[in-house]
Each structure stands twice: as structure tokens, then as C-alpha cells.
Design a protein around this motif. Structure first.
Motif, PDB file in Angstrom:
ATOM      1  N   SER A 179      89.239  89.599 -91.290  1.00 16.40           N
ATOM      2  CA  SER A 179      88.255  90.057 -90.310  1.00 16.40           C
ATOM      3  C   SER A 179      87.799  91.455 -90.691  1.00 16.40           C
ATOM      4  CB  SER A 179      88.849  90.078 -88.897  1.00 16.40           C
ATOM      5  OG  SER A 179      89.057  88.769 -88.408  1.00 16.40           O
ATOM      6  N   TRP A 180      86.573  91.777 -90.321  1.00 19.80           N
ATOM      7  CA  TRP A 180      86.052  93.125 -90.550  1.00 19.80           C
ATOM      8  C   TRP A 180      84.960  93.424 -89.536  1.00 19.80           C
ATOM      9  CZ3 TRP A 180      85.577  89.010 -93.947  1.00 19.80           C
ATOM     10  CH2 TRP A 180      84.304  88.504 -94.175  1.00 19.80           C
ATOM     11  N   GLY A 181      84.685  94.729 -89.346  1.00 21.75           N
ATOM     12  CA  GLY A 181      83.665  95.147 -88.387  1.00 21.75           C
ATOM     13  C   GLY A 181      84.240  96.037 -87.301  1.00 21.75           C
ATOM     14  N   MET A 182      83.653  95.980 -86.132  1.00 22.63           N
ATOM     15  CA  MET A 182      84.040  96.865 -85.031  1.00 22.63           C
ATOM     16  C   MET A 182      85.507  96.691 -84.665  1.00 22.63           C
ATOM     17  SD  MET A 182      82.375  97.244 -81.227  1.00 22.63           S
ATOM     18  CE  MET A 182      80.893  98.079 -81.815  1.00 22.63           C
ATOM     19  N   ASP A 188      86.232 101.687 -87.265  1.00 23.49           N
ATOM     20  CA  ASP A 188      85.822 100.333 -87.610  1.00 23.49           C
ATOM     21  C   ASP A 188      86.469  99.918 -88.934  1.00 23.49           C
ATOM     22  OD1 ASP A 188      84.239 100.286 -85.350  1.00 23.49           O
ATOM     23  OD2 ASP A 188      82.491 101.057 -86.406  1.00 23.49           O
ATOM     24  N   ALA A 189      86.387  98.637 -89.245  1.00 24.73           N
ATOM     25  CA  ALA A 189      86.943  98.113 -90.496  1.00 24.73           C
ATOM     26  C   ALA A 189      85.798  97.704 -91.398  1.00 24.73           C
ATOM     27  CB  ALA A 189      87.848  96.924 -90.212  1.00 24.73           C
ATOM     28  N   PRO A 190      85.372  98.549 -92.342  1.00 26.75           N
ATOM     29  CA  PRO A 190      84.220  98.235 -93.189  1.00 26.75           C
ATOM     30  C   PRO A 190      84.527  97.244 -94.304  1.00 26.75           C
ATOM     31  CG  PRO A 190      85.111 100.361 -93.784  1.00 26.75           C
ATOM     32  CD  PRO A 190      85.895  99.898 -92.596  1.00 26.75           C
ATOM     33  N   SER A 191      85.800  96.940 -94.522  1.00 29.01           N
ATOM     34  CA  SER A 191      86.200  95.971 -95.547  1.00 29.01           C
ATOM     35  C   SER A 191      87.132  94.937 -94.925  1.00 29.01           C
ATOM     36  CB  SER A 191      86.911  96.687 -96.704  1.00 29.01           C
ATOM     37  OG  SER A 191      86.045  97.598 -97.344  1.00 29.01           O
ATOM     38  N   PRO A 192      87.208  93.752 -95.525  1.00 32.31           N
ATOM     39  CA  PRO A 192      88.052  92.684 -94.967  1.00 32.31           C
ATOM     40  C   PRO A 192      89.513  93.090 -94.860  1.00 32.31           C
ATOM     41  CG  PRO A 192      86.560  91.795 -96.619  1.00 32.31           C
ATOM     42  CD  PRO A 192      86.435  93.286 -96.695  1.00 32.31           C
ATOM     43  N   LEU A 193      90.121  92.778 -93.723  1.00 36.38           N
ATOM     44  CA  LEU A 193      91.542  93.018 -93.496  1.00 36.38           C
ATOM     45  C   LEU A 193      92.239  91.675 -93.339  1.00 36.38           C
ATOM     46  CD1 LEU A 193      91.362  95.969 -90.962  1.00 36.38           C
ATOM     47  CD2 LEU A 193      91.928  96.090 -93.379  1.00 36.38           C
ATOM     48  N   LEU A 194      93.300  91.470 -94.107  1.00 31.46           N
ATOM     49  CA  LEU A 194      94.036  90.208 -94.099  1.00 31.46           C
ATOM     50  C   LEU A 194      95.185  90.268 -93.107  1.00 31.46           C
ATOM     51  CD1 LEU A 194      94.765  87.411 -95.357  1.00 31.46           C
ATOM     52  CD2 LEU A 194      96.147  88.685 -97.027  1.00 31.46           C
ATOM     53  N   TYR A 195      95.296  89.225 -92.272  1.00 27.00           N
ATOM     54  CA  TYR A 195      96.437  89.143 -91.370  1.00 27.00           C
ATOM     55  C   TYR A 195      97.663  88.716 -92.162  1.00 27.00           C
ATOM     56  CZ  TYR A 195      93.451  89.880 -87.394  1.00 27.00           C
ATOM     57  OH  TYR A 195      92.583  90.439 -86.501  1.00 27.00           O
ATOM     58  N   GLY A 196      98.825  89.233 -91.775  1.00 24.74           N
ATOM     59  CA  GLY A 196     100.038  89.066 -92.564  1.00 24.74           C
ATOM     60  C   GLY A 196     100.471  87.640 -92.783  1.00 24.74           C
ATOM     61  N   SER A 197     100.425  86.806 -91.770  1.00 24.02           N
ATOM     62  CA  SER A 197     100.941  85.446 -91.881  1.00 24.02           C
ATOM     63  C   SER A 197      99.814  84.442 -92.061  1.00 24.02           C
ATOM     64  CB  SER A 197     101.753  85.083 -90.636  1.00 24.02           C
ATOM     65  OG  SER A 197     100.949  85.191 -89.478  1.00 24.02           O
TER      66      SER A 197
END
Length: 453
Positions: A243-246, A265-274
Motif C-alpha cells: 500500500s502507498w499514499g496518504m 504519507d507513504a510515497p513508495s509501496p510498503l509491504l505488510y510483514g505477513s
């Protein structure tokens, strides 16, 4: 108010039948009298809703719109939105098949067959509507009244779009290569407004042309994409979610650290751990996200929790995926736990028919409860063949023997799931015992409270 419900009687608190679909044929079948007399009954195959408009694709590949739709302005053809209280056909795609569609606040993106019918591998991407932020992907910020081909994904493109989603003022697409490849892979492309990092390109800049989200790993196959107002989420075939964005209220990057004037904000994709097993679809609300996984048997949600929108029994924001309480226990079962029901209280004369209804209700509730427990342990709903043989034949249940038989017949995946389930259950019991023992020790060490004279 603006026609997005498809009828002109104001707001509605309950579902309202759109009778126009019962009266008309597809846009592709309304061309002459012979077609009208022998028209195919109209059937809606899919629907989409945006900020102030609604869309539907019929069984013949025709597209319909209602609500605030793009129309010519009285001022020399200037772009404007006009309220349509009933569905109207989009004639631009006559002779072609609309396969998928998405819409934002004031823009529309559609995947349409190059020929008359969709044969696979020949979809062309069209867009129209408000383009102030470049959300149409046409290389400029000029609004469009009529659908126009997004050149990056025209008929000659090496990539074919298979999923499309729209945020308030941005667009996200999933593509795969048209030519066969040794690796199963896909790409996510975004364009439009980027103020909150919703494009995933590492900046807050907007784009008027599609660009791939390069920070996503290579050689992955993304199966679903969706956009909230100002955030974007994707899920891969392997169950990885990015997910990325606000960030505020969405739980996209609670552990990230930012410097300067960055609002978080998250300007780049963030991966959830599981990973989430057997993912089906990801869907975004204005400020929350819902994931369907386990082949549809489980739901997870995260983000803003107002009004109980996360479905986890709370109204607080959730910064990591939490299990949706689905299917829920009914009020009847809650009453059964207390030993009485309102239905039992009402049956004073013990009418046989009423007693039969009550028994049926109890049985249905208990079956649902058994299915929830069975699904939690084995990852699939409870079915008749899951009833132990001894219980089916004699009504007697030897739990030790049936447990041994179940373990003997279970495959490796089932055994791994059982081990994980009981390990977590045992850990929870040990933790509770430890907490209670600590409370007892503290109570023993503290002096007794002083009593008044």
C-alpha cells in the motif's frame, strides 16, 4: 441529489429498482426496429461507483452511466458535468465490447475490445472526464468529453491492461505482457494526482502519463488493485500486500520515519510483514482497505475505523490488518448463551408449529457456530462430509479415536495449519495463566487496605 442513484425521487435509505434496465436493450441493440423487436433481455454483468457517478456494463458489452456525467456545456462546448437521474448509454463504444470500467470523482477509465467481441489480448484502454491532475493518462491536463485512447495501452502496446481502479484524482492499472513469457509477471502503472504519494513513485509529484511503480519487486504477479481517495493497494498471487499514499488514518506506514515538511504519507509501496493465503481481491474505501483471502473464507481490514467500517467490532483506527468478524454470530446465538431467547418467551401455548420454527432457528444457529469454529481451525466451511463417521452412524462420538483418524488422513497443509492453530491457542492460555499468577503475587505482596475506625 445529483442522479447517482439512477432515479429522480431524491435520496433513498433502501435499495431501489432501476426500472430503466427492464425496459431497454443494450446500446448495441438499439439501432433499428428489427433489433428492438428481437432484442436480447438486458442483464447487468458488473457495476462501479465513483464519487458522484455510477456505471454498469451489460451482457452485450454496452456501457451505461448516471449521476454527474460529462456533457457539452452551453458555453461553446466547454467541459461540464450534468446530472442524469437515469442510466444513459455510452454510444462511443458501439460495435465493441466494454470488459471493465472504473471511475473516480469526475473521470472514467474503460477497458474495451479492439474488435467487436473480446477475444483475449486485444483490450484497449480509454479515458474521459475531468483531467485537471492528468488522471486520464493522455499526456496533458485537458478535460475530455468523449472517450479517448490512452496511447500507452493502445492496440499496438506490448502490455495489456487487465485491472483498472480510480481514486479521487488518480488512476492505477495492472498489466501483463501480450506475448507469452517464461515468467508469470505483471506490472502496476499509476498516473494523476500525487500530492499524498498515491502514485507510489517516491515523490509527491503528479503525472499525466502512465508510469510503472518501480519500487514493487520484479517477477511478481499482481492479481488485484484498488484506490481509496488518496491511497493505492495491490495484492500479489503469493499473498503479498503493498500500500502507498496518504498515511493519516490509513495505517499505511505507522513505523516509517519522515523528515522535513513531509506530512507522514507513504510515497513508495510498503509491504505488510505477513502473507495472506489464497488472495482474491483488495478493495479500498475512502480511507480504509479490505482484503479477501483464503479463497473467500476470510476478510481482513485496516485504516480509518469510524462508524465500524472495518468490521472488527471496534470504531478505532487500525494500523495493521485485523480480522473482520465474518460471518457474525446472530442475536439468537447470543440469547442461547444466556439460556433463553425472546422467541421462547413468546411461546406460551407451545404451538407445535412455533416450536418447530424455534428448533429450526436453534439448529441453524448452532450449524453456523460450528462452521465458524471449523473454519478457524481448518480454513474452510463446515460441510456434511466433515461430520465424524461414528457420530453419523450411531450418534456416539469417540473423540480420541476420531482425532486419531483425522490426523491420519490429513495432508501436510492441514497438519501445518492445525499445529499453528493449537500453538497459538496454547500460547494464549499460557499467557493468561502467567498474568493471573502475577496478579496473585502482587496481591499477596501488597499490604491489606487500611480499614476505617
Amino acid at each position: 441529489m445529483d442522479g447517482q442513484l439512477g432515479f429522480s425521487d431524491g435520496n433513498s435509505l433502501v435499495p431501489h429498482l432501476l426500472e430503466l434496465f427492464l425496459e431497454l436493450g443494450s446500446p448495441g441493440s438499439l439501432t433499428d426496429e428489427s433489433d428492438t423487436k428481437n432484442k436480447t433481455p438486458l442483464k447487468v454483468n458488473s457495476v462501479k461507483a465513483g464519487g458522484m457517478m455510477s456505471l454498469a456494463i451489460d451482457n452485450l458489452g454496452g456501457l451505461w452511466m448516471w449521476g454527474n456525467v460529462p456533457e457539452n456545456s452551453p458555453n461553446k462546448g466547454e467541459f461540464s458535468l450534468v446530472s442524469s437521474f437515469t442510466p444513459i448509454p455510452v454510444w462511443d463504444f458501439h460495435g465493441h465490447t466494454v470488459v471493465k470500467v472504473a471511475c473516480g470523482n469526475e473521470h472514467v477509465v474503460a477497458l474495451v475490445s479492439h474488435g467487436e467481441t473480446y477475444k483475449g489480448g486485444d483490450l484497449v484502454c480509454y479515458s474521459w472526464g475531468n483531467n485537471v491532475h492528468g488522471q486520464l493518462g493522455l499526456g496533458d491536463t485537458e478535460n475530455r468529453l468523449r472517450p479517448e485512447v490512452v496511447k500507452t495501452f493502445n492496440h499496438e502496446s506490448l502490455w495489456e491492461v487487465f485491472e483498472v481502479a480510480c481514486g479521487a484524482f488518480h488512476t492505477a492499472l495492472l498489466t501483463h505482457r501480450k506475448r507469452p513469457s517464461d515468467t508469470l509477471e505483471s506490472m502496476c502503472w499509476t498516473f494523476g494526482q500525487g500530492d499524498n504519494g498515491q502514485l507510489g513513485h517516491g515523490t509527491a509529484k503528479g503525472l499525466s502519463l502512465p508510469e510503472p511503480v518501480k519500487d514493487l519487486p520484479e517477477h511478481i504477479f499482481l492479481v488485484s488493485v484498488d484506490c481509496g481517495l488518496f491511497h493505492t493497494s495491490v495484492v500479489s498471487l503469493a499473498g503479498e500486500v503493498w500500500s502507498w499514499g496518504m498515511e493519516k488514518g490509513l495505517g499505511l506506514c505507522p513505523d516509517a520515519s519522515f523528515t522535513g515538511t513531509d506530512p507522514g504519507d507513504a510515497p513508495s509501496p510498503l509491504l505488510y510483514g505477513s502473507k495472506f493465503r489464497d488472495p482474491v481481491q483488495v478493495a479500498c474505501g475512502a480511507a480504509h482497505t479490505v482484503l479477501v483471502a483464503d479463497d473467500g473464507y476470510k476478510l481482513w481490514s485496516w485504516g480509518r475505523g469510524r462508524s465500524g467500517v472495518l468490521g472488527n467490532g471496534k470504531t478505532v483506527d487500525c494500523f495493521a490488518p485485523s480480522t473482520v468478524l465474518w460471518p457474525p454470530l446472530t442475536e439468537d446465538f447470543k440469547e442461547l448463551e444466556s439460556g433463553t431467547t425472546s422467541k421462547e418467551k413468546k411461546i406460551e401455548n407451545k404451538d407445535p408449529e412455533e416450536e418447530m420454527k424455534l428448533l429450526h432457528s436453534k439448529l441453524s444457529t448452532m450449524e453456523r457456530y460450528a462452521s465458524i469454529l471449523h473454519g478457524s481451525i481448518f480454513g474452510k466451511p463446515f460441510e456434511e462430509q466433515d461430520i465424524p463417521i461414528s457420530l453419523q452412524n450411531s450418534g456416539f462420538f469417540d473423540i480420541a479415536k476420531e482425532w486419531e483418524n483425522m490426523l491420519e488422513s490429513a495432508d501436510r497443509g492441514k497438519l501445518v495449519r492445525l499445529e499453528k492453530f493449537y500453538r497459538n491457542m496454547l500460547a494464549g492460555v499460557k499467557d493468561k495463566l502467567m498474568k493471573r499468577r502475577i496478579q496473585e503475587i502482587i496481591k499477596e505482596c501488597l499490604p491489606p487496605p487500611a480499614t476505617g475506625n
